[in-house]
Design an enzyme around this catalytic site. Sequence first.
Site, PDB file in Angstrom:
ATOM      1  CG  HIS A 100      -1.695  -1.014   1.657  1.00 48.15           C
ATOM      2  ND1 HIS A 100      -1.228  -2.107   2.319  1.00 48.15           N
ATOM      3  CD2 HIS A 100      -3.026  -1.196   1.534  1.00 48.15           C
ATOM      4  CE1 HIS A 100      -2.223  -2.938   2.575  1.00 48.15           C
ATOM      5  NE2 HIS A 100      -3.342  -2.415   2.107  1.00 48.15           N
ATOM      6  CG  ASP A 103       1.941  -0.849   3.364  1.00 50.34           C
ATOM      7  OD1 ASP A 103       1.193  -0.494   4.280  1.00 50.34           O
ATOM      8  OD2 ASP A 103       1.627  -1.689   2.488  1.00 50.34           O
ATOM      9  CD  GLU A 231      -7.775  -8.663   0.016  1.00 54.65           C
ATOM     10  OE1 GLU A 231      -6.832  -8.202  -0.660  1.00 54.65           O
ATOM     11  OE2 GLU A 231      -7.693  -8.899   1.232  1.00 54.65           O
ATOM     12  CD  GLU A 267      -6.926 -11.816   3.612  1.00 54.17           C
ATOM     13  OE1 GLU A 267      -6.419 -10.930   2.888  1.00 54.17           O
ATOM     14  OE2 GLU A 267      -7.079 -11.689   4.835  1.00 54.17           O
ATOM     15  CG  HIS A 270     -10.773 -11.452   3.787  1.00 51.48           C
ATOM     16  ND1 HIS A 270     -10.492 -10.440   2.907  1.00 51.48           N
ATOM     17  CD2 HIS A 270     -10.000 -11.210   4.879  1.00 51.48           C
ATOM     18  CE1 HIS A 270      -9.578  -9.629   3.430  1.00 51.48           C
ATOM     19  NE2 HIS A 270      -9.267 -10.084   4.628  1.00 51.48           N
ATOM     20  CG  ASP A 295      -4.333 -11.224  -0.043  1.00 54.43           C
ATOM     21  OD1 ASP A 295      -3.574 -11.211  -1.033  1.00 54.43           O
ATOM     22  OD2 ASP A 295      -4.715 -10.200   0.549  1.00 54.43           O
ATOM     23  CG  ASP A 306      -8.408 -10.666   8.335  1.00 56.06           C
ATOM     24  OD1 ASP A 306      -8.191 -11.850   8.059  1.00 56.06           O
ATOM     25  OD2 ASP A 306      -8.273  -9.736   7.521  1.00 56.06           O
ATOM     26  CG  ASP A 308      -4.332 -10.893   8.347  1.00 54.02           C
ATOM     27  OD1 ASP A 308      -5.065 -11.457   7.515  1.00 54.02           O
ATOM     28  OD2 ASP A 308      -4.392  -9.668   8.585  1.00 54.02           O
ATOM     29  CG  ASP A 338      -3.030  -9.562   3.700  1.00 52.83           C
ATOM     30  OD1 ASP A 338      -2.376  -9.009   4.594  1.00 52.83           O
ATOM     31  OD2 ASP A 338      -4.115  -9.124   3.269  1.00 52.83           O
TER      32      ASP A 338
END
Length: 436
Positions: A100, A103, A231, A267, A270, A295, A306, A308, A338
């Site tokens: 992003h 980031d 996404e 993802e 998700h 992802d 989430d 991750d 991710d």
Amino acid sequence: MGTGFFGTIEKIKFEGPASANPLAYRHYNPDEVVMGKRMEDHLRFAVAYWHTFVWPGTDPFGGNTFERPWFANTMEAAKLKADVAFEFFQLLGTPYYCFHDADVRPEGNNFAENTRNLNEIVDYFAGKQAETGVKLLWGTANLFSHRRYMSGAATNPDPDVFAFAAATVKTCLDATMKLGGENYVLWGGREGYETLLNTNLKHEMDQAGRFLNLVVEYKHKIGYKGAILIEPKPQEPTKHQYDYDVATVFAFLQKYGLEKEVKLNIEQGHAILAGHTFEHELALANAYGVFGSIDMNRNDYQSGWDTDQFPNNVPEMALAYYQVLAGGGFTSGGTNFDAKLRRQSIDPEDLLIGHIGGMDCCARGLKAAAGMLEDKALSGPLDERYAGWKQTEARKMLDGGFSLEEIEGWVLNSNVNPLPKSGKQEMLENIVNRYV
Ligand code: XLS
Ligand code: NI
Ligand code: NI
């Protein structure tokens, strides 16, 4: 001369399944050929800049557990972070990364400063990409962290926020194109709502539809050849996210005339949050012709948010890559981690170990999926289950050759009298277990 962040660790090598070295691949062997293609070209691994280099290890009860030398809002720190990131990609041998805007660049005080900072870092990245051969899988804009986005970006009640977000996406699409990014992703950050008491749902959906059309129009205008991907996610951060799941996003794309322009980045975590399996979401995207990328980060099945985490469940990966391969494999997409470390995993080497485990798990899943496909272990029984549809009358029912009355005539005249047949689920599950 390197940054020294990873000490004396050398490039991670494939050592085979018997190796007990935590800093070696046991299953991911980039050059190994699977179904006629190198493993690296099948999996197209990408490192997510945000979790790996930006996330500081906070949770609702505690602050940073990771103390990285580049945690400062300056250009110098952003460049150090980039140096470490590209060292990391080379140590792992991952061909791609994703980021992003927020980031990679220091946060400015306004749009012009943000853009200047982004462009400076993009030039820096371009040099690093040329030096290392590492490529950009996708770029995206962070339209959810800054407080200006607390009520959404494209779906904000305030048109100034819509404008700020649209202008930001333009700069991020420019950056992605400049870096040769193969996709541009839009995850609907805070595009959703907390309560209908303060939300005009129809208005917000129309805003989102217009926003995405603007992005697609601009993509064509500048001749960007990569794919635009949405996404889906059902909740978190908002209670009701507009891009709930694959089915919801496809309906949205159709309503705003974008189903041929936009594909999906799906993802695993998700999918779980939406109450689906990952393979369900992948199969549905294949069925609609909108599969783009994945992802690859799992959720804790008890948490409801989430988490991750890096993948570590081979049977799950096998069923996921089965859908990916059955749909023809990745084109512009790939496998993006991710995924973030648990906040107690504070050592630099933990970053490598998390990715190594995830890559090995995906490699095993890919090989199992390829085995099942090559042996027609699942597709054989599946074809047989649907074989009746090859029959003349059955084909007519499907392709419009039969009306309801004609079907009635056929049932009467031929005494159509169906007998139930076993679905064989346990047999099929046992087959899968032979491959994982
Ligand atoms: C958050 C999303 C996000 C996207 C990129 O849950 O997964 O990380 O992948 O904005
Ligand atoms: Ni994601
Ligand atoms: Ni996510």
